[in-house]
Motif scaffolding. Structure first.
Motif, PDB file in Angstrom:
ATOM      1  N   GLU B 189       0.794  -1.161  -0.028  1.00 13.63           N
ATOM      2  CA  GLU B 189       0.107  -0.112  -0.037  1.00 13.63           C
ATOM      3  C   GLU B 189       0.836   1.102  -0.061  1.00 13.63           C
ATOM      4  OE1 GLU B 189      -0.379  -2.566   1.920  1.00 13.63           O
ATOM      5  OE2 GLU B 189      -2.412  -3.145   2.282  1.00 13.63           O
ATOM      6  N   VAL B 190       2.055   1.062   0.698  1.00  6.77           N
ATOM      7  CA  VAL B 190       3.006   2.332   0.725  1.00  6.77           C
ATOM      8  C   VAL B 190       3.619   2.624  -0.530  1.00  6.77           C
ATOM      9  CG1 VAL B 190       5.136   2.908   1.773  1.00  6.77           C
ATOM     10  CG2 VAL B 190       3.338   2.056   3.044  1.00  6.77           C
ATOM     11  N   CYS B 250      -6.583  15.159 -12.714  1.00 10.98           N
ATOM     12  CA  CYS B 250      -5.373  14.357 -12.248  1.00 10.98           C
ATOM     13  C   CYS B 250      -5.375  13.388 -11.083  1.00 10.98           C
ATOM     14  CB  CYS B 250      -4.058  15.272 -12.327  1.00 10.98           C
ATOM     15  SG  CYS B 250      -3.538  16.188 -13.606  1.00 10.98           S
ATOM     16  N   VAL B 251      -5.866  13.947 -10.020  1.00 12.63           N
ATOM     17  CA  VAL B 251      -6.048  13.419  -8.810  1.00 12.63           C
ATOM     18  C   VAL B 251      -7.227  12.083  -8.886  1.00 12.63           C
ATOM     19  CG1 VAL B 251      -7.132  13.312  -6.395  1.00 12.63           C
ATOM     20  CG2 VAL B 251      -5.342  15.271  -7.308  1.00 12.63           C
ATOM     21  N   GLY B 252      -8.196  12.497  -9.785  1.00 15.41           N
ATOM     22  CA  GLY B 252      -9.311  11.473  -9.975  1.00 15.41           C
ATOM     23  C   GLY B 252      -9.223  10.432 -11.003  1.00 15.41           C
ATOM     24  N   TYR B 253      -8.561  10.896 -12.159  1.00 17.11           N
ATOM     25  CA  TYR B 253      -8.445  10.283 -13.309  1.00 17.11           C
ATOM     26  C   TYR B 253      -7.061   9.313 -12.999  1.00 17.11           C
ATOM     27  CZ  TYR B 253     -11.832  12.345 -16.267  1.00 17.11           C
ATOM     28  OH  TYR B 253     -12.872  12.753 -16.843  1.00 17.11           O
ATOM     29  N   GLY B 254      -6.290  10.037 -12.305  1.00 13.10           N
ATOM     30  CA  GLY B 254      -4.792   9.159 -11.950  1.00 13.10           C
ATOM     31  C   GLY B 254      -5.293   7.928 -11.095  1.00 13.10           C
ATOM     32  N   SER B 255      -5.950   8.092  -9.901  1.00 16.22           N
ATOM     33  CA  SER B 255      -6.556   6.878  -9.210  1.00 16.22           C
ATOM     34  C   SER B 255      -7.080   6.026  -9.980  1.00 16.22           C
ATOM     35  CB  SER B 255      -7.476   7.464  -8.193  1.00 16.22           C
ATOM     36  OG  SER B 255      -8.617   8.077  -8.534  1.00 16.22           O
ATOM     37  N   VAL B 256      -7.938   6.305 -10.866  1.00 17.37           N
ATOM     38  CA  VAL B 256      -9.041   5.348 -11.779  1.00 17.37           C
ATOM     39  C   VAL B 256      -8.070   4.613 -12.587  1.00 17.37           C
ATOM     40  CG1 VAL B 256     -10.663   5.137 -13.556  1.00 17.37           C
ATOM     41  CG2 VAL B 256     -11.137   6.777 -11.805  1.00 17.37           C
ATOM     42  N   PHE B 257      -6.902   5.217 -13.359  1.00 17.09           N
ATOM     43  CA  PHE B 257      -6.205   4.493 -14.239  1.00 17.09           C
ATOM     44  C   PHE B 257      -4.949   3.835 -13.490  1.00 17.09           C
ATOM     45  CE2 PHE B 257      -7.784   7.698 -17.125  1.00 17.09           C
ATOM     46  CZ  PHE B 257      -8.392   6.592 -17.973  1.00 17.09           C
ATOM     47  N   LEU B 340     -11.874   5.921  -2.692  1.00 19.78           N
ATOM     48  CA  LEU B 340     -12.465   4.527  -2.788  1.00 19.78           C
ATOM     49  C   LEU B 340     -11.620   3.601  -3.890  1.00 19.78           C
ATOM     50  CD1 LEU B 340     -15.291   2.949  -2.268  1.00 19.78           C
ATOM     51  CD2 LEU B 340     -15.944   4.253  -4.399  1.00 19.78           C
ATOM     52  N   VAL B 341     -11.477   4.457  -5.172  1.00 22.61           N
ATOM     53  CA  VAL B 341     -10.583   3.822  -6.208  1.00 22.61           C
ATOM     54  C   VAL B 341      -9.170   3.507  -5.571  1.00 22.61           C
ATOM     55  CG1 VAL B 341      -9.673   4.252  -8.565  1.00 22.61           C
ATOM     56  CG2 VAL B 341     -12.249   5.044  -7.737  1.00 22.61           C
ATOM     57  N   LEU B 342      -8.549   4.233  -5.137  1.00 24.59           N
ATOM     58  CA  LEU B 342      -7.413   3.841  -4.444  1.00 24.59           C
ATOM     59  C   LEU B 342      -7.498   2.507  -3.449  1.00 24.59           C
ATOM     60  CD1 LEU B 342      -5.350   7.409  -3.843  1.00 24.59           C
ATOM     61  CD2 LEU B 342      -4.933   5.579  -5.444  1.00 24.59           C
ATOM     62  N   TRP B 343      -8.459   2.539  -2.465  1.00 21.95           N
ATOM     63  CA  TRP B 343      -8.713   1.454  -1.901  1.00 21.95           C
ATOM     64  C   TRP B 343      -8.775   0.316  -2.596  1.00 21.95           C
ATOM     65  CZ3 TRP B 343     -12.956  -1.852  -1.157  1.00 21.95           C
ATOM     66  CH2 TRP B 343     -12.636  -2.669  -0.052  1.00 21.95           C
ATOM     67  N   VAL B 344      -9.673   0.210  -3.717  1.00 23.32           N
ATOM     68  CA  VAL B 344      -9.851  -0.897  -4.608  1.00 23.32           C
ATOM     69  C   VAL B 344      -8.162  -1.437  -5.294  1.00 23.32           C
ATOM     70  CG1 VAL B 344     -10.644  -1.616  -6.486  1.00 23.32           C
ATOM     71  CG2 VAL B 344     -12.082  -0.326  -5.123  1.00 23.32           C
TER      72      VAL B 344
END
Lengths: 309, 359
Positions: B189-190, B250-257, B340-344
């Motif tokens: 995770e780190v 960038c924050v949002g799409y970055g986590s998604v991709f 949420l996406v980063l948790w996934v």
């Protein structure tokens, strides 16, 4: 906390392809060699120990630590993989120091340890060159430097002697012995069986994902009571000795050397063979020398893999 | 400093150079700077025209006084020589269908220092008169809003983040270097957070700078007095919110991709699925709309994009959020989606195995 590496009924499949099957092992400290042909599961076992892959069944404990906890495990473990690539653009120095920085060492301490490790593999001159431009042997050495830089308790090396010239090979083997002498684990794989034979305290023979033998090399041999031992005998009347030997049922094969002064003998019982030889000598036959021909892993391995032929 | 924080910083520092200078990612710079180039070319053209036409400025009142029905020679006589005088003829069939009649067309152009005037004459008589500012702040702002929402957020930031963040783990798999990270005494995770941080710094700097440069380029060709007034009123606020929207994009799409790179091997599949999801989002129920990055980004934009009157109602829904969220809610909502996406993604990275043979 156990200081052994323990595999309990560990299985790993790559889709439908078997990696290793129900492996149970207890590996004590010292130099342990994993021996097996390509695709036998040696690297899979090593990757399982390091947590690069996860077991589908069973449990693994490395000195009481789980491979699923890299934060704890990798502080005590160094893995010199067979994967040849370093992160893009890294020099040898960066390759080692970056790993040390990830351990949490300060920049100064990481620098000191990096140079110490690089010196141990004799790569100081090339330290600031890109790893991508290294020869195969140099890449092998820098990976070794990275794996030992934090002085791990468990050192795992996948085919570590590949591509090394004889001098560096001897130095590397000395380094393994130095590590093992400190009560650490050194686990290596090799398909160069003679090397393994010479440097190992223990050997694990693996084929088709299953362990077929484990233990000290001579103990393994003893356990394989059905394994025919080979002896070379030099004597002036080899034909006569051959006929005397062949009369016994534990002798499975006798080959006469072309000069008719030598014999290759295969026996299923070393003890009975020893008694027989005494009787032959007492009966007046001269025996110049007796040498065991197969006291290395090669023959044992061939025997075990070959199904006891 | 806490060990995890130290490790995150170390990973980010080691990775950020690669994120900025990856050979695979050079096209990201093209995407980020493309609108700025367009605005610069436009601004240059405006400046050039203003400079060229300034030698022949016609009085505004005279130009406004020109009426339909006047002849070309009268207009020329009253206004003086034009910037442009083009004349051409066209032959057409007469009403009887046989005889060819020739019509003469003439086009005169004048400039009053701010606007250009185009007079179209047919057979010597003024039929049409067009007046168009050379470039106005209002017009440029509208164009910028359109470019920002239709191109920059939907495509440039979207695909740029795909290029940067998908590579963080998938690129390591392709380069066969992921084991380097997995063999470090670092929680997965780190590692994920460190790599995400590196990607975010690169994406935010590249696209944030792209937004600022494009915004400045948009103002470049305008009347300096208008620009100064704009900077003293709404300008800084607009620039701030556009930059915030970009960085949050960038924050949002970055986590998604990042998550997509961990869950899938082929980047085209998640790209198409997410693009489709973002595109149809306007039609979805309010609850589902909030599971879109674009919904929050559009809510943050200071100006709505220009929508032509002829655009069908269905398309209008696509182009703007049905009910924009307040700025604070938009930021929190987007950060919520990101967490949420980063948790996934963190679940996926824990399960991830180094198996280069299958990648």
């Amino acid at each position: 906390m156990s200081n052994e590496i323990i595999f309990s009924e560990v299985s790993k499949f790559y889709g439908e392809v078997l990696g290793v099957n129900r492996v149970s092992l207890n590996v004590p400290p010292g130099i342990t060699s994993l021996v097996g042909p390509n695709g036998s599961g040696k690297t899979t076992l090593m990757n399982l120990m390091c947590g690069l892959i996860h077991a589908d069944q069973g449990t693994i404990s490395v000195r009481g630590m789980s491979p699923r906890d890299p934060e704890k495990l990798m502080r005590s473990m160094g893995y010199c993989t067979q994967f040849d690539a370093a992160p893009r653009g890294y020099s040898g120095y960066q390759f080692v120091s970056a790993a040390l920085l990830l351990h949490g060492y300060s920049a100064a301490e990481a620098d000191e340890r990096t140079w110490k490790a690089i010196d141990r593999v004799n790569l100081r001159e090339a330290a600031h060159r890109k790893v991508a431009g290294y020869s195969k042997g140099m890449r092998q050495r820098i990976r070794l430097a990275q794996s030992i830089a934090h002085e791990p308790e468990v050192l795992i090396l996948d085919e570590p002697l590949n591509g090394l010239d004889p001098l560096v090979r001897a130095e590397t083997i000395a380094l393994f012995r130095e590590f093992a002498a400190l009560g650490r684990h050194v686990i290596l794989s090799s398909h160069v069986l003679q090397e393994v034979d010479v440097i190992s305290d223990q050997v694990i023979l693996i084929a088709n994902g299953s362990i077929i033998a484990e233990g000290q090399i001579h103990n393994v041999r003893e356990e394989m009571s059905e394994h025919p031992s080979q002896f070379l005998i030099r004597c002036p009347d080899a034909a006569r000795v051959a006929s005397l030997l062949f009369a016994e049922d534990h002798i499975t094969e006798v080959r006469l050397h072309a000069d008719r002064m030598g014999l290759l003998v295969l026996t299923r019982s070393r003890e009975r063979f020893s008694h027989l030889l005494n009787e032959i000598v007492l009966g007046g036959q001269a025996i110049e020398s007796i040498v065991q021909a197969d006291a290395n892993v090669d023959s044992l391995y061939e025997y075990l893999i070959g199904g006891g032929r | 400093m806490n060990l995890w924080a130290k490790q995150v910083l170390t990973i980010a520092r080691l990775e950020v150079r690669k994120a900025f200078l990856s050979k695979r990612g050079l096209w990201v710079y093209v995407l980020a700077l493309f609108p700025a180039v367009i605005f610069l070319v436009h601004g240059f053209d405006v400046k050039l025209k203003r400079q060229r036409w300034s030698s022949q400025i016609t009085d505004h009142a005279l130009l406004e006084g020109v009426q339909a029905g006047e002849t070309a020679s009268d207009v020329r006589m009253r206004l003086g020589p034009p910037l442009m005088d083009r004349e051409f003829g066209r032959r057409r069939r007469g009403e009887d269908g046989e005889r060819l009649e020739e019509e003469r067309y003439r086009h005169l152009r004048y400039f009053d220092g701010q606007r250009r005037y185009d007079f179209h004459f047919t057979n010597g008589v003024l039929k049409e008169k067009f007046e168009q500012p050379l470039a106005t702040l209002e017009e440029n702002s509208q164009v910028f809003a359109g470019v920002f929402q239709y191109f920059y957020l939907r495509l440039a930031v979207f695909f740029g983040c795909l290029g940067i963040f998908m590579n963080l783990f998938r690129g390591e798999m392709l380069d066969k270097t992921l084991h380097f990270w997995f063999l470090a005494p670092v929680r997965r995770e780190v590692l994920l957070v460190g790599k995400y941080g590196a990607g975010l710094v690169a994406a935010a700097v590249i696209f944030g700078a792209g937004t600022i440069v494009t915004f400045l380029a948009m103002l470049w060709g305008l009347d300096p007095a208008d620009v100064q007034a704009y900077w003293q009123s709404a300008g800084p606020g607009h620039l701030f919110w556009y930059t915030v929207a970009t960085v949050l994009g960038c924050v949002g799409y970055g986590s998604v991709f990042l998550a997509a790179g961990l869950l899938m091997r082929n980047p085209i599949i998640p790209a198409v699925v997410i693009l489709f999801w973002e595109a149809i989002n306007g039609f979805l129920p309010a609850v589902l709309q909030k599971l879109s990055v674009l919904y929050y980004l559009q809510s943050l934009c200071p100006l709505p994009p220009p929508v032509d009157k002829e655009v069908p109602a269905v398309m209008r829904v696509l182009l703007a959020p049905a009910e924009p969220a307040p700025a604070a809610l938009a930021i929190l909502g987007l950060l919520g989606v990101t967490v949420l996406v980063l948790w996934v993604a963190s679940r996926a990275v824990r399960r991830l195995e180094v198996n280069y043979a299958t990648d």
